[in-house]
Design a protein around this motif. Sequence first.
Motif, PDB file in Angstrom:
ATOM      1  N   ARG A 137      35.099  56.678  47.989  1.00  0.00           N
ATOM      2  CA  ARG A 137      37.003  58.003  47.584  1.00  0.00           C
ATOM      3  C   ARG A 137      38.157  57.052  46.991  1.00  0.00           C
ATOM      4  N   SER A 138      38.496  56.506  46.976  1.00  0.00           N
ATOM      5  CA  SER A 138      39.728  55.432  47.290  1.00  0.00           C
ATOM      6  C   SER A 138      38.669  55.203  45.125  1.00  0.00           C
ATOM      7  N   GLU A 139      37.546  55.326  45.487  1.00  0.00           N
ATOM      8  CA  GLU A 139      37.240  54.456  43.282  1.00  0.00           C
ATOM      9  C   GLU A 139      37.318  55.712  42.323  1.00  0.00           C
ATOM     10  N   ALA A 140      37.293  56.582  43.152  1.00  0.00           N
ATOM     11  CA  ALA A 140      37.422  58.072  43.010  1.00  0.00           C
ATOM     12  C   ALA A 140      38.768  58.336  42.617  1.00  0.00           C
ATOM     13  N   ALA A 141      39.408  58.070  43.645  1.00  0.00           N
ATOM     14  CA  ALA A 141      40.914  58.256  42.997  1.00  0.00           C
ATOM     15  C   ALA A 141      41.526  57.158  42.353  1.00  0.00           C
ATOM     16  N   ALA A 142      41.138  56.144  42.199  1.00  0.00           N
ATOM     17  CA  ALA A 142      41.788  54.965  41.543  1.00  0.00           C
ATOM     18  C   ALA A 142      41.536  55.654  39.790  1.00  0.00           C
ATOM     19  N   GLY A 143      40.589  55.788  39.874  1.00  0.00           N
ATOM     20  CA  GLY A 143      40.944  56.710  38.803  1.00  0.00           C
ATOM     21  C   GLY A 143      41.758  57.623  37.686  1.00  0.00           C
ATOM     22  N   THR A 144      42.013  58.737  38.891  1.00  0.00           N
ATOM     23  CA  THR A 144      42.751  59.409  38.123  1.00  0.00           C
ATOM     24  C   THR A 144      44.336  58.482  38.762  1.00  0.00           C
ATOM     25  N   LEU A 145      44.327  57.709  39.054  1.00  0.00           N
ATOM     26  CA  LEU A 145      45.855  56.742  38.904  1.00  0.00           C
ATOM     27  C   LEU A 145      45.582  56.108  37.933  1.00  0.00           C
ATOM     28  N   GLY A 146      44.487  55.685  36.957  1.00  0.00           N
ATOM     29  CA  GLY A 146      44.840  54.650  36.329  1.00  0.00           C
ATOM     30  C   GLY A 146      44.344  53.315  36.649  1.00  0.00           C
ATOM     31  N   ILE A 147      43.563  53.202  37.866  1.00  0.00           N
ATOM     32  CA  ILE A 147      43.378  51.371  37.971  1.00  0.00           C
ATOM     33  C   ILE A 147      42.000  52.127  38.229  1.00  0.00           C
ATOM     34  N   GLY A 148      41.078  52.514  37.958  1.00  0.00           N
ATOM     35  CA  GLY A 148      39.439  52.714  38.209  1.00  0.00           C
ATOM     36  C   GLY A 148      39.230  51.599  37.791  1.00  0.00           C
ATOM     37  N   ASP A 149      38.986  51.152  36.584  1.00  0.00           N
ATOM     38  CA  ASP A 149      38.714  49.522  36.665  1.00  0.00           C
ATOM     39  C   ASP A 149      38.530  48.601  37.314  1.00  0.00           C
ATOM     40  N   LYS A 150      39.306  48.758  37.857  1.00  0.00           N
ATOM     41  CA  LYS A 150      40.358  47.234  38.882  1.00  0.00           C
ATOM     42  C   LYS A 150      39.474  47.619  40.297  1.00  0.00           C
ATOM     43  N   ILE A 151      39.727  48.939  40.834  1.00  0.00           N
ATOM     44  CA  ILE A 151      39.108  49.376  41.836  1.00  0.00           C
ATOM     45  C   ILE A 151      37.118  49.357  41.707  1.00  0.00           C
ATOM     46  N   ALA A 152      37.014  49.598  40.940  1.00  0.00           N
ATOM     47  CA  ALA A 152      35.414  49.883  40.305  1.00  0.00           C
ATOM     48  C   ALA A 152      34.371  48.645  40.721  1.00  0.00           C
ATOM     49  N   GLY A 153      35.511  47.763  40.112  1.00  0.00           N
ATOM     50  CA  GLY A 153      35.042  46.445  40.187  1.00  0.00           C
ATOM     51  C   GLY A 153      35.096  45.433  41.425  1.00  0.00           C
ATOM     52  N   ALA A 154      35.580  45.909  42.591  1.00  0.00           N
ATOM     53  CA  ALA A 154      36.061  45.153  43.088  1.00  0.00           C
ATOM     54  C   ALA A 154      35.191  46.642  44.614  1.00  0.00           C
ATOM     55  N   VAL A 155      34.581  47.710  44.243  1.00  0.00           N
ATOM     56  CA  VAL A 155      33.392  48.090  45.305  1.00  0.00           C
ATOM     57  C   VAL A 155      32.137  47.496  44.466  1.00  0.00           C
ATOM     58  N   GLN A 156      32.181  47.642  43.615  1.00  0.00           N
ATOM     59  CA  GLN A 156      30.851  46.053  42.796  1.00  0.00           C
ATOM     60  C   GLN A 156      30.641  45.537  43.303  1.00  0.00           C
ATOM     61  N   GLU A 157      31.533  44.144  43.670  1.00  0.00           N
ATOM     62  CA  GLU A 157      31.964  42.992  44.182  1.00  0.00           C
ATOM     63  C   GLU A 157      31.600  43.304  45.520  1.00  0.00           C
ATOM     64  N   THR A 158      31.504  44.440  46.673  1.00  0.00           N
ATOM     65  CA  THR A 158      31.206  44.642  47.958  1.00  0.00           C
ATOM     66  C   THR A 158      29.717  44.627  48.030  1.00  0.00           C
ATOM     67  N   ILE A 159      29.320  45.551  46.783  1.00  0.00           N
ATOM     68  CA  ILE A 159      27.694  45.852  47.235  1.00  0.00           C
ATOM     69  C   ILE A 159      27.225  44.852  47.060  1.00  0.00           C
ATOM     70  N   ASP A 160      28.068  43.796  46.112  1.00  0.00           N
ATOM     71  CA  ASP A 160      26.996  42.913  45.789  1.00  0.00           C
ATOM     72  C   ASP A 160      26.213  42.046  46.977  1.00  0.00           C
ATOM     73  N   GLU A 161      27.653  41.586  47.553  1.00  0.00           N
ATOM     74  CA  GLU A 161      27.895  40.884  48.602  1.00  0.00           C
ATOM     75  C   GLU A 161      27.302  41.419  49.588  1.00  0.00           C
ATOM     76  N   PHE A 162      27.515  42.857  50.365  1.00  0.00           N
ATOM     77  CA  PHE A 162      26.832  43.210  51.223  1.00  0.00           C
ATOM     78  C   PHE A 162      24.763  42.666  50.989  1.00  0.00           C
ATOM     79  N   GLU A 163      24.857  43.149  50.223  1.00  0.00           N
ATOM     80  CA  GLU A 163      23.606  43.475  49.677  1.00  0.00           C
ATOM     81  C   GLU A 163      22.888  41.645  50.231  1.00  0.00           C
ATOM     82  N   LYS A 164      23.343  40.547  50.053  1.00  0.00           N
ATOM     83  CA  LYS A 164      22.814  39.176  50.033  1.00  0.00           C
ATOM     84  C   LYS A 164      22.969  39.099  51.428  1.00  0.00           C
ATOM     85  N   VAL A 165      24.564  39.347  52.538  1.00  0.00           N
ATOM     86  CA  VAL A 165      23.847  39.282  53.424  1.00  0.00           C
ATOM     87  C   VAL A 165      23.449  39.651  54.132  1.00  0.00           C
TER      88      VAL A 165
END
Length: 377
Positions: A296-324
């Motif tokens: 949800r924060s990723e979607a709101a970040a797009g409206t604020l203008g920092i969507g790429d930054k938060i989308a990158g963080a979410v993708q990092e979370t996804i990749d690391e979670f899959e490794k765990v």
Amino acid sequence: RVLFRSADKTRLAQLEQELTKLASVAELRQMFAATLKPELDDAAAFPSKARALMARLGAESHYHAMQLMVGASAIAEQLMKLRAALPPKPVEDFKDPDLDRLAEALNDIRKAAPEQIQTALFIVMNQMAQPFKISSVLEILANTGRFKSSAGITGFVTAAMIGKLEGQVQDVRKLVDAVPGADANSPTTPIGEAAMALAETISQCADNFAGTGSALAVSGSPTQTEEVEIMRNKLCDLVGAKLAGSGVGALISALTGAPAVMSPTGARPSVRWPFDQPPDPAFVRNAELYAMALKRSEAAAGTLGIGDKIAGAVQETIDEFEKVATVLFGQMQKANLDMTKRPMATAHVAVLSRILEILAGTDRAERLFKRGTELVG
């Protein structure tokens, strides 16, 4: 302290014992306004007295808060009538009967204390699903002759909208502080609920920034537009500071009920993952809420203008979670689970797949589930 020094202490003590009585509460409000208003009048007339009062109160912000409180106390009955006239929160649209009641209450406040119209607007906006639409509501009231302010609608509406945004940014700041880190001392901290509250507030704030920006483009001044942009940047800094890193540590903490171990190579559990026991429903819900908050924060970040930054963080979370999850599946395989414990491990596989589904979608989650069940056997 200012009130206690100046008011009738005996009567004040009596009223404090009678707060269950409406008449006593009303008298206390009147005493508050009558006692402090002369102090504020002197401060308004003489800069030296204003500085002295700020010093006594401790800060300039306390002085402004006192101004608002005294003004609101003087017309408390009218403000209570205004609250009663409003539909339940959140108000999507005002119907004609609602507008009639709203106009009557606003007109009463305008007659009693025109300077408190902005306070009244804050109350109205707090009930609205989209507070920036207050300008449209007031435009309808003005065009139909129900309510017209001598202060001018444009002026106090834009001021109220900006004030509302300031309050929302402060709410985000408080909620950011309330979301614990992955290495929080208390393993039972409901990080999911705290993160979800933060995400909902960020989402509302982002929508209101967009709506206020559009309204100011029509009727605002360059200074007001710049002020809103400064606040938006502050909000972006707050959101980025909290969400720009990987959230896998928080997910591990939520699912195991214990703080994750954070290192340069990534996050890992600080306790043995109890995959030979049924998943704890409270832990699972905590992790689900945290994952939903990230999206949800990723979607709101797009409206604020920092969507790429938060989308990158979410993708990092996804990749690391899959490794765990992959490491955990290997531990399950080596544990040589018997027929009793194997279904419990499979349930943990399903939980991890569900979290990944929230973060990355069904296809990736199904691949994870298939890999896990094959290794568990």
